[in-house]
Design a protein around this motif. Structure first.
Motif, PDB file in Angstrom:
ATOM      1  N   UNK A 162      -6.494  11.418  30.794  1.00 29.55           N
ATOM      2  CA  UNK A 162      -6.841  12.783  31.183  1.00 29.55           C
ATOM      3  C   UNK A 162      -5.987  13.796  30.433  1.00 29.55           C
ATOM      4  N   UNK A 163      -4.697  13.532  30.327  1.00 31.55           N
ATOM      5  CA  UNK A 163      -3.811  14.439  29.598  1.00 31.55           C
ATOM      6  C   UNK A 163      -4.199  14.538  28.131  1.00 31.55           C
ATOM      7  N   UNK A 164      -4.580  13.393  27.538  1.00 28.10           N
ATOM      8  CA  UNK A 164      -4.960  13.389  26.128  1.00 28.10           C
ATOM      9  C   UNK A 164      -6.245  14.194  25.907  1.00 28.10           C
ATOM     10  N   UNK A 165      -7.199  14.101  26.831  1.00 31.82           N
ATOM     11  CA  UNK A 165      -8.437  14.861  26.699  1.00 31.82           C
ATOM     12  C   UNK A 165      -8.169  16.362  26.759  1.00 31.82           C
ATOM     13  N   UNK A 166      -7.331  16.769  27.712  1.00 33.96           N
ATOM     14  CA  UNK A 166      -7.012  18.197  27.833  1.00 33.96           C
ATOM     15  C   UNK A 166      -6.275  18.700  26.596  1.00 33.96           C
ATOM     16  N   UNK A 167      -5.374  17.890  26.084  1.00 30.39           N
ATOM     17  CA  UNK A 167      -4.613  18.267  24.893  1.00 30.39           C
ATOM     18  C   UNK A 167      -5.519  18.364  23.673  1.00 30.39           C
TER      19      UNK A 167
ATOM     20  N   UNK B 194      -8.724  18.980  23.661  1.00 30.19           N
ATOM     21  CA  UNK B 194      -9.603  20.139  23.806  1.00 30.19           C
ATOM     22  C   UNK B 194      -8.917  21.410  23.322  1.00 30.19           C
ATOM     23  N   UNK B 195      -7.629  21.530  23.613  1.00 30.25           N
ATOM     24  CA  UNK B 195      -6.875  22.703  23.170  1.00 30.25           C
ATOM     25  C   UNK B 195      -6.754  22.778  21.654  1.00 30.25           C
ATOM     26  N   UNK B 196      -6.867  21.627  20.991  1.00 31.38           N
ATOM     27  CA  UNK B 196      -6.729  21.594  19.532  1.00 31.38           C
ATOM     28  C   UNK B 196      -8.010  21.966  18.795  1.00 31.38           C
ATOM     29  N   UNK B 197      -9.130  22.006  19.518  1.00 29.49           N
ATOM     30  CA  UNK B 197     -10.400  22.332  18.864  1.00 29.49           C
ATOM     31  C   UNK B 197     -10.376  23.785  18.396  1.00 29.49           C
ATOM     32  N   UNK B 198     -10.630  24.002  17.126  1.00 34.70           N
ATOM     33  CA  UNK B 198     -10.604  25.337  16.550  1.00 34.70           C
ATOM     34  C   UNK B 198     -12.008  25.878  16.268  1.00 34.70           C
ATOM     35  N   UNK B 199     -12.927  24.983  15.961  1.00 34.15           N
ATOM     36  CA  UNK B 199     -14.284  25.379  15.593  1.00 34.15           C
ATOM     37  C   UNK B 199     -15.157  25.454  16.843  1.00 34.15           C
TER      38      UNK B 199
ATOM     39  N   UNK C 278     -17.611  17.909  21.839  1.00 39.56           N
ATOM     40  CA  UNK C 278     -16.381  17.358  22.411  1.00 39.56           C
ATOM     41  C   UNK C 278     -16.452  17.375  23.931  1.00 39.56           C
ATOM     42  N   UNK C 279     -16.891  18.498  24.483  1.00 40.36           N
ATOM     43  CA  UNK C 279     -16.987  18.628  25.940  1.00 40.36           C
ATOM     44  C   UNK C 279     -17.993  17.630  26.509  1.00 40.36           C
ATOM     45  N   UNK C 280     -19.145  17.481  25.852  1.00 38.29           N
ATOM     46  CA  UNK C 280     -20.169  16.552  26.338  1.00 38.29           C
ATOM     47  C   UNK C 280     -19.649  15.114  26.348  1.00 38.29           C
ATOM     48  N   UNK C 281     -18.892  14.768  25.313  1.00 39.27           N
ATOM     49  CA  UNK C 281     -18.331  13.420  25.233  1.00 39.27           C
ATOM     50  C   UNK C 281     -17.367  13.155  26.386  1.00 39.27           C
TER      51      UNK C 281
ATOM     52  N   UNK D 154     -12.893  24.861  27.170  1.00 41.47           N
ATOM     53  CA  UNK D 154     -13.991  25.074  26.220  1.00 41.47           C
ATOM     54  C   UNK D 154     -14.429  26.527  26.215  1.00 41.47           C
ATOM     55  N   UNK D 155     -14.460  27.152  27.398  1.00 42.15           N
ATOM     56  CA  UNK D 155     -14.873  28.556  27.501  1.00 42.15           C
ATOM     57  C   UNK D 155     -13.901  29.468  26.756  1.00 42.15           C
ATOM     58  N   UNK D 156     -12.619  29.177  26.853  1.00 42.91           N
ATOM     59  CA  UNK D 156     -11.615  29.975  26.149  1.00 42.91           C
ATOM     60  C   UNK D 156     -11.800  29.905  24.639  1.00 42.91           C
ATOM     61  N   UNK D 157     -12.187  28.727  24.149  1.00 42.69           N
ATOM     62  CA  UNK D 157     -12.405  28.566  22.712  1.00 42.69           C
ATOM     63  C   UNK D 157     -13.629  29.362  22.278  1.00 42.69           C
TER      64      UNK D 157
END
Length: 219
Positions: A160-165, A167-172, A179-182, A203-206
């Motif tokens: 869970x921590x790795x998924x949240x981390x 997600x924060x790295x997604x720039x595009x 990513x979110x669907x996966x 995801x919304x913040x991105x």
């Protein structure tokens, strides 16, 4: 095994030490010949197997698609030993990770001794001493990415921590949906509403993040 969570349930979880590096070529080919009669196919499989070795006569590459198939072929004798000789009713295996369920710890320790002996004698494999766990259902049984508890399951905490981390790295922004669907697909099998909400918020913040290429007009 727990009779709908009313009785005791224990699990012993094991992992093979350096499994892919330890696969013996001769044993693997012998097992393949039991099922494959076409000599041309056997010759091709032997070429694939012989092209890689960690030490002489041992090892298959982890990333190869054939290695995933070879892993199941190689571990098939253990499956049959556990089910037909040990008569274990509840046995699960994924590649070189496996566990057995029972109602008593002593029964599981008996299974462990027999499996350890079989792996050494028949497959030239060793159990990883640091990855042998004796678990109780009420504590949570961790297997293949999920932790099973009475009445529900959750993802591993580090997963869970790795998924949240990640997600924060997604720039595009265009990659956010995939990513979110996966991740939501993975979490669809467990109780994880809080983690799902955090991923959606991330995801919304991105998506609403201002672009550095935005055009402004000057008055």
């Amino acid at each position: 095994m727990s009779k709908n969570y009313t009785g005791p349930c224990f699990a012993i979880k094991c992992d093979i030490r350096r499994f892919f590096d330890s696969v013996d070529h001769e044993i693997l080919l012998k097992l393949l010949r039991v099922k494959v009669e076409d000599e041309r196919l056997i010759s091709l499989l032997e070429q694939i197997i012989r092209t890689f070795e960690v030490v002489p006569g041992k090892g298959i590459p982890i990333g190869n698609l054939t290695s995933q198939l070879f892993a199941n072929v190689y571990m098939d004798p253990l499956d049959k030993f556990v089910k037909h000789h040990l008569k274990a009713r509840h046995y699960l295996r994924y590649a070189d990770d496996f566990l057995i369920l029972a109602t008593t710890e002593s029964e599981l320790l008996g299974y462990f001794i027999e499996m350890n002996r079989f792996l050494k004698d028949s497959l030239k494999l060793e159990l990883h001493p640091n990855k042998i766990s004796l678990l109780k259902l009420s504590w949570g049984i961790d297997f293949v990415g999920y932790v099973a508890l009475p009445h529900y399951a959750v993802p591993r905490r580090k997963t869970a921590k790795r998924m949240l981390k990640n997600m924060q790295k997604v720039k595009d922004p265009e990659k956010v949906e995939s990513v979110l669907s996966s991740y939501l697909g993975f979490l669809g099998h467990v109780s994880a509403r809080k983690i799902k909400d955090e991923l959606k918020n991330g995801a919304l913040k991105i998506l609403v993040r201002p672009s550095k290429y935005s055009i402004t007009t000057q008055q």
